[in-house]
Design a protein around this motif. Structure first.
Motif, PDB file in Angstrom:
ATOM      1  N   VAL A 155       0.845  -1.200   0.000  1.00  0.00           N
ATOM      2  CA  VAL A 155       0.000   0.000   0.000  1.00  0.00           C
ATOM      3  C   VAL A 155       0.876   1.245   0.000  1.00  0.00           C
ATOM      4  O   VAL A 155       0.613   2.217  -0.713  1.00  0.00           O
ATOM      5  CB  VAL A 155      -0.940   0.000   1.224  1.00  0.00           C
ATOM      6  CG1 VAL A 155      -1.742   1.284   1.278  1.00  0.00           C
ATOM      7  CG2 VAL A 155      -1.874  -1.180   1.182  1.00  0.00           C
ATOM      8  N   ASP A 187     -10.560   9.321  -4.491  1.00  0.00           N
ATOM      9  CA  ASP A 187     -10.313   7.958  -4.941  1.00  0.00           C
ATOM     10  C   ASP A 187      -9.116   7.368  -4.220  1.00  0.00           C
ATOM     11  O   ASP A 187      -9.119   6.196  -3.834  1.00  0.00           O
ATOM     12  CB  ASP A 187     -10.065   7.930  -6.454  1.00  0.00           C
ATOM     13  CG  ASP A 187     -11.364   7.806  -7.226  1.00  0.00           C
ATOM     14  OD1 ASP A 187     -12.385   7.517  -6.594  1.00  0.00           O
ATOM     15  OD2 ASP A 187     -11.340   7.998  -8.444  1.00  0.00           O
ATOM     16  N   THR A 190     -10.179   6.582  -0.626  1.00  0.00           N
ATOM     17  CA  THR A 190     -11.058   5.412  -0.569  1.00  0.00           C
ATOM     18  C   THR A 190     -10.275   4.148  -0.894  1.00  0.00           C
ATOM     19  O   THR A 190     -10.479   3.104  -0.279  1.00  0.00           O
ATOM     20  CB  THR A 190     -12.218   5.562  -1.575  1.00  0.00           C
ATOM     21  OG1 THR A 190     -12.560   6.923  -1.657  1.00  0.00           O
ATOM     22  CG2 THR A 190     -13.397   4.743  -1.167  1.00  0.00           C
ATOM     23  N   GLY A 191      -9.375   4.275  -1.874  1.00  0.00           N
ATOM     24  CA  GLY A 191      -8.562   3.118  -2.247  1.00  0.00           C
ATOM     25  C   GLY A 191      -7.783   2.593  -1.058  1.00  0.00           C
ATOM     26  O   GLY A 191      -7.814   1.396  -0.748  1.00  0.00           O
ATOM     27  N   VAL A 194     -10.132   0.978   1.512  1.00  0.00           N
ATOM     28  CA  VAL A 194     -10.578  -0.377   1.165  1.00  0.00           C
ATOM     29  C   VAL A 194      -9.425  -1.366   1.316  1.00  0.00           C
ATOM     30  O   VAL A 194      -9.580  -2.474   1.831  1.00  0.00           O
ATOM     31  CB  VAL A 194     -11.146  -0.408  -0.272  1.00  0.00           C
ATOM     32  CG1 VAL A 194     -11.577  -1.803  -0.647  1.00  0.00           C
ATOM     33  CG2 VAL A 194     -12.315   0.541  -0.400  1.00  0.00           C
ATOM     34  N   MET A 195      -8.222  -0.943   0.896  1.00  0.00           N
ATOM     35  CA  MET A 195      -7.071  -1.843   0.991  1.00  0.00           C
ATOM     36  C   MET A 195      -6.809  -2.232   2.442  1.00  0.00           C
ATOM     37  O   MET A 195      -6.508  -3.383   2.748  1.00  0.00           O
ATOM     38  CB  MET A 195      -5.829  -1.177   0.409  1.00  0.00           C
ATOM     39  CG  MET A 195      -5.804  -1.165  -1.106  1.00  0.00           C
ATOM     40  SD  MET A 195      -4.365  -0.277  -1.683  1.00  0.00           S
ATOM     41  CE  MET A 195      -4.824  -0.010  -3.387  1.00  0.00           C
ATOM     42  N   ILE A 198      -9.179  -4.772   3.646  1.00  0.00           N
ATOM     43  CA  ILE A 198      -8.776  -6.098   3.158  1.00  0.00           C
ATOM     44  C   ILE A 198      -7.603  -6.617   3.997  1.00  0.00           C
ATOM     45  O   ILE A 198      -7.530  -7.801   4.342  1.00  0.00           O
ATOM     46  CB  ILE A 198      -8.392  -6.018   1.663  1.00  0.00           C
ATOM     47  CG1 ILE A 198      -9.581  -5.569   0.832  1.00  0.00           C
ATOM     48  CG2 ILE A 198      -7.879  -7.355   1.170  1.00  0.00           C
ATOM     49  CD1 ILE A 198     -10.669  -6.596   0.670  1.00  0.00           C
ATOM     50  N   ILE A 199      -6.676  -5.707   4.360  1.00  0.00           N
ATOM     51  CA  ILE A 199      -5.542  -6.125   5.186  1.00  0.00           C
ATOM     52  C   ILE A 199      -6.033  -6.682   6.522  1.00  0.00           C
ATOM     53  O   ILE A 199      -5.526  -7.692   7.007  1.00  0.00           O
ATOM     54  CB  ILE A 199      -4.568  -4.947   5.402  1.00  0.00           C
ATOM     55  CG1 ILE A 199      -3.854  -4.624   4.099  1.00  0.00           C
ATOM     56  CG2 ILE A 199      -3.552  -5.268   6.486  1.00  0.00           C
ATOM     57  CD1 ILE A 199      -2.881  -3.479   4.191  1.00  0.00           C
ATOM     58  N   HIS A 201      -8.848  -8.176   7.076  1.00  0.00           N
ATOM     59  CA  HIS A 201      -9.376  -9.520   6.824  1.00  0.00           C
ATOM     60  C   HIS A 201      -8.238 -10.514   6.629  1.00  0.00           C
ATOM     61  O   HIS A 201      -8.282 -11.646   7.089  1.00  0.00           O
ATOM     62  CB  HIS A 201     -10.285  -9.506   5.594  1.00  0.00           C
ATOM     63  CG  HIS A 201     -11.631  -8.905   5.854  1.00  0.00           C
ATOM     64  ND1 HIS A 201     -12.626  -9.602   6.481  1.00  0.00           N
ATOM     65  CD2 HIS A 201     -12.127  -7.680   5.602  1.00  0.00           C
ATOM     66  CE1 HIS A 201     -13.691  -8.823   6.592  1.00  0.00           C
ATOM     67  NE2 HIS A 201     -13.407  -7.643   6.070  1.00  0.00           N
ATOM     68  N   LEU A 202      -7.222 -10.034   5.939  1.00  0.00           N
ATOM     69  CA  LEU A 202      -6.033 -10.860   5.675  1.00  0.00           C
ATOM     70  C   LEU A 202      -5.418 -11.302   6.987  1.00  0.00           C
ATOM     71  O   LEU A 202      -5.067 -12.467   7.189  1.00  0.00           O
ATOM     72  CB  LEU A 202      -5.040  -9.975   4.916  1.00  0.00           C
ATOM     73  CG  LEU A 202      -3.940 -10.608   4.101  1.00  0.00           C
ATOM     74  CD1 LEU A 202      -4.582 -11.291   2.926  1.00  0.00           C
ATOM     75  CD2 LEU A 202      -3.003  -9.517   3.598  1.00  0.00           C
TER      76      LEU A 202
END
Lengths: 219, 484
Positions: A155, A187, A190-191, A194-195, A198-199, A201-202
């Motif tokens: 990231v 953007d 937000t990007g 969102v990343m 996901i991290i 969750h990872l």
């Protein structure tokens, strides 16, 4: 009002500082160091418009304030928080050694200088290191993205890449509509947002933030 | 009107997040889809001589190219939305709030892409489609979908970032190109008007970056690596929307850039790049489709192949441009058949590998048959739509003496036919295995009717193209015709 010092005099040293930060980020294994480096770079980016453009107006000031707040504070704070929750401090084993990263970074910076000399700049801009610095930062971002395993480092690589593009955008600052600039920042934010989700969750799925675990899907 | 087209799906996003019932929420998808489709049809075929749909001082304008893509996306969304309620009822174990909300958000962003006449705005909308479609890929919330989502997000964001750099390059090329006050611009009409004055080296570099950037999003080889993972792990409905919607938006973005290159006598270079990338994508997809065990990944490679065909058609020029635009619709519709029917098969067998899945025709007579017919259609068998568009492209290539491109095109199509055929036939034929316990999933009206409509449209497009669509496609193709 008489000008004592031409603000353009500061542009070159600051650009060199931006380039130096690239190398700090490439050579560091502590994630906190890289976050700080990228944040500092973000703040520097916010300073440039004041130096390059004599009149930037309210629009420019607003834009720069948002840029600095977001790149220098908001996003780094968010990443630091993600780092703490995941209890990750270091990039353990990058794909290539830090020495090799630095070397590739240097080669890329050289090539960026070479390449930008082939593009015709307008006389107002021709003296500036802006284009090579921009391309070199994009290249550094790429290196970070491809040679680091930790998701958060990737990231950060993406952020550096975006910083490089932003540098180039400085040449066009007067002409780009505010709506577009703000859209780009939105953007970006937000990007990253969102990343980082996901991290999280990872981290929950694998108890790790390393993308090495992401190798189930292949031919 | 222009605002309504974008704001309506955005409002629906908010509604979706607000509706508390997991059971009733998906039913709003087809309702919203139908309203959007109605609005779009009104915008494309206005009554009388209403002025073209526009807004924001010319930043938004619906031109023929935008009409083709927007019209198609709205149809695709509506049909996928018809499929959604039954599908999501089967997945009542998890919340569909984020998925449903983001489907409308991506519809709004795709609509914005088709309307954008400012390359900066276009970029913002394209990147937004990436971000809002990510939760759809992660819908299954397992390790594999996590990996797919991560790759999708990162690769597409980086690709799109390059497109931003390309957009800046393009703006720089317009500095001192004759605009008032010597300013730079990203406004499409101004760029086209001043195209001959654009700085050539900057335009050249801008095209490369924009092509690579939006090409990543479109999934052209070798920038396609996110695609097999994302399509493999996403629910079939999301796969259909990605393969027919988002990728076509990226294609439209490339076409916009091509229009500028064409006006700025940079077309020759752009066409060469497109022919090469198109054929390379087809070749790459063909190699990976042979002996593919995972039938959803197979569809992803099929998408890589067909994106290749689209850019190849533009590169060949002449009637092939018309063929490529027609193929945009045909491929998208057929992908709808393939993704939704493969989703049903996946559900019924609990696996997407040919090792476990056999006899789909036996267990799911309708979905199995549609999967097979969809395969025949997508590989270019008559009398379906893709045959017509692929035939148009290849005959133009031969007619204009581009024998090498035509020969390779036919060769790759043959390899794909054989490779895909082996996988598809393994899936549909034979005896359904005993050991995979049937989970009670069988063909129902809700899971089959939308696929049947898709299939009917694919057949219709092969037999008869409605005259209004035909003239719209011709108008759009005229915008891309190489200048004499």
């Amino acid at each position: 009002m008489a000008e004592f010092v031409d603000p353009l005099l500061f542009v070159e040293p600051l650009l060199i500082l931006v380039l130096a930060i690239n190398f700090v980020a490439l050579g560091a294994s502590r994630i906190r160091t890289v976050i700080n480096a990228v944040a500092f770079q973000g703040v520097l980016l916010g300073v440039f418009p004041f130096l390059i453009h004599s009149e930037i107006g309210l629009r420019g000031v607003v834009l720069m304030a948002i840029t600095m707040a977001l790149k220098g504070y908001g996003i780094p704070w968010y990443l630091l928080r993600a780092m703490r929750t995941a209890e990750i401090q270091h990039e353990d084993k990058p794909v290539i050694s830090y020495m090799a990263s630095l070397l590739l970074g240097a080669v890329g910076t050289g090539l960026a200088m070479e390449f930008s000399s082939t593009l015709p700049l307008h006389e107002d801009h021709s003296h500036m290191l802006l284009v090579p610095a921009s391309l070199a930062t994009v290249w550094t971002g790429f290196l970070m993205l491809t040679t680091r395993h930790k998701a958060i480092m990737q990231v950060l690589g993406y952020l550096m890449l975006e910083n490089g593009i932003f540098l180039f955008g400085l040449l066009l600052l007067e002409d780009l509509p505010l709506l577009v600039e703000l859209g780009v920042l939105l953007d970006l934010f937000t990007g990253v947002f969102v990343m980082v989700i996901i991290i999280h969750h990872l981290n929950r799925e694998f108890s790790s933030m390393s993308t090495e675990h992401l190798s189930a899907l292949k031919e | 009107m222009a605002y309504l087209l974008i704001l309506f799906p955005l409002a629906m996003t908010a509604v979706m997040f607000a509706v508390p019932s997991n059971r009733w929420r998906p039913w709003l998808l087809p309702v919203g889809g139908a309203v959007h489709l109605g609005l779009v049809m009104q915008a494309i075929f206005p009554a009388g001589d209403a002025p073209p749909v526009s807004g924001l001082d010319g930043w938004l304008l619906l031109d023929p190219l935008g009409k083709v893509v927007l019209g198609f996306i709205s149809v695709l969304f509506f049909l996928c939305a018809l499929y959604a309620p039954t599908y999501l009822a089967l997945r009542s174990d998890r919340s569909n709030r984020v998925l449903c909300g983001n489907l409308f958000a991506s519809l709004a962003m795709m609509t914005l892409v088709t309307l954008s006449q400012h390359l900066g705005l276009l970029w913002v909308a394209m990147e937004a489609t990436t971000l809002v479609s990510a939760p759809g890929i992660y819908f299954n919330h397992n390790a594999r979908s996590l990996e797919a989502t991560w790759k999708y997000l990162l690769i597409c964001s980086v690709g799109i970032a390059l497109a931003l750099l390309g957009s800046f390059f393009l703006a720089y090329s317009s500095l001192k190109a004759g605009l008032p006050q010597n300013e730079s611009t990203l406004l499409f009409t101004q760029l086209i008007q001043n195209a001959p004055n654009l700085s050539r080296p900057w335009l050249h570099a801008a095209f490369v970056l924009l092509f690579v950037g939006y090409g990543t999003k479109m999934g052209l080889a070798p920038m396609h690596t996110w695609k097999p993972d994302a399509y493999g792990e996403a629910p079939g409905m999301v796969g259909a929307l990605l393969a027919g919607g988002v990728t076509n938006c990226a294609f439209l973005s490339i076409l916009r850039v091509y229009q500028i290159c064409r006006a700025g006598s940079e077309a020759e270079f752009a066409r060469e790049v497109m022919i090469f990338t198109g054929l390379f994508s087809m070749a790459f997809a063909a190699v990976f489709m042979v002996r593919q065990r995972d039938f959803k990944r197979m569809l992803a490679y099929s998408s890589v192949e067909h994106m290749g065909i689209l850019v190849l058609g533009i590169g060949i020029g002449g009637m092939a441009i018309y063929g490529a635009l027609l193929h945009l619709i045909n491929n998208g519709l057929t992908k709808g058949v393939m993704f939704l029917s493969s989703g049903n098969i996946h559900r019924a067998f609990g696996s997407k590998y040919t090792d476990d899945v056999r006899g789909a025709m036996q267990r799911l007579p309708v979905s199995g048959a549609l999967f097979l017919i969809g395969f025949l259609a997508i590989t270019g068998a008559p009398p379906f739509g893709p045959f017509v568009s692929e035939f148009t492209i290849v005959s133009t290539a031969i007619g204009s003496g581009q024998y090498l491109a035509a020969g390779l095109f036919l060769l790759f199509l043959t390899i794909v036919f054989i490779g895909m055929g082996a996988t598809v036939l393994t899936v549909v034929q034979g005896q359904a295995p005993e050991q995979t316990t049937p989970n009670g999933f069988h063909d129902t009206f809700g899971t089959c009717a939308p696929i049947l409509i898709f299939m009917a449209l694919v057949l219709l497009m092969g037999l008869y193209i409605p005259p209004p669509l035909e003239s719209l496609l011709r108008e759009a193709a005229a915008l891309l015709e190489a200048k004499p």
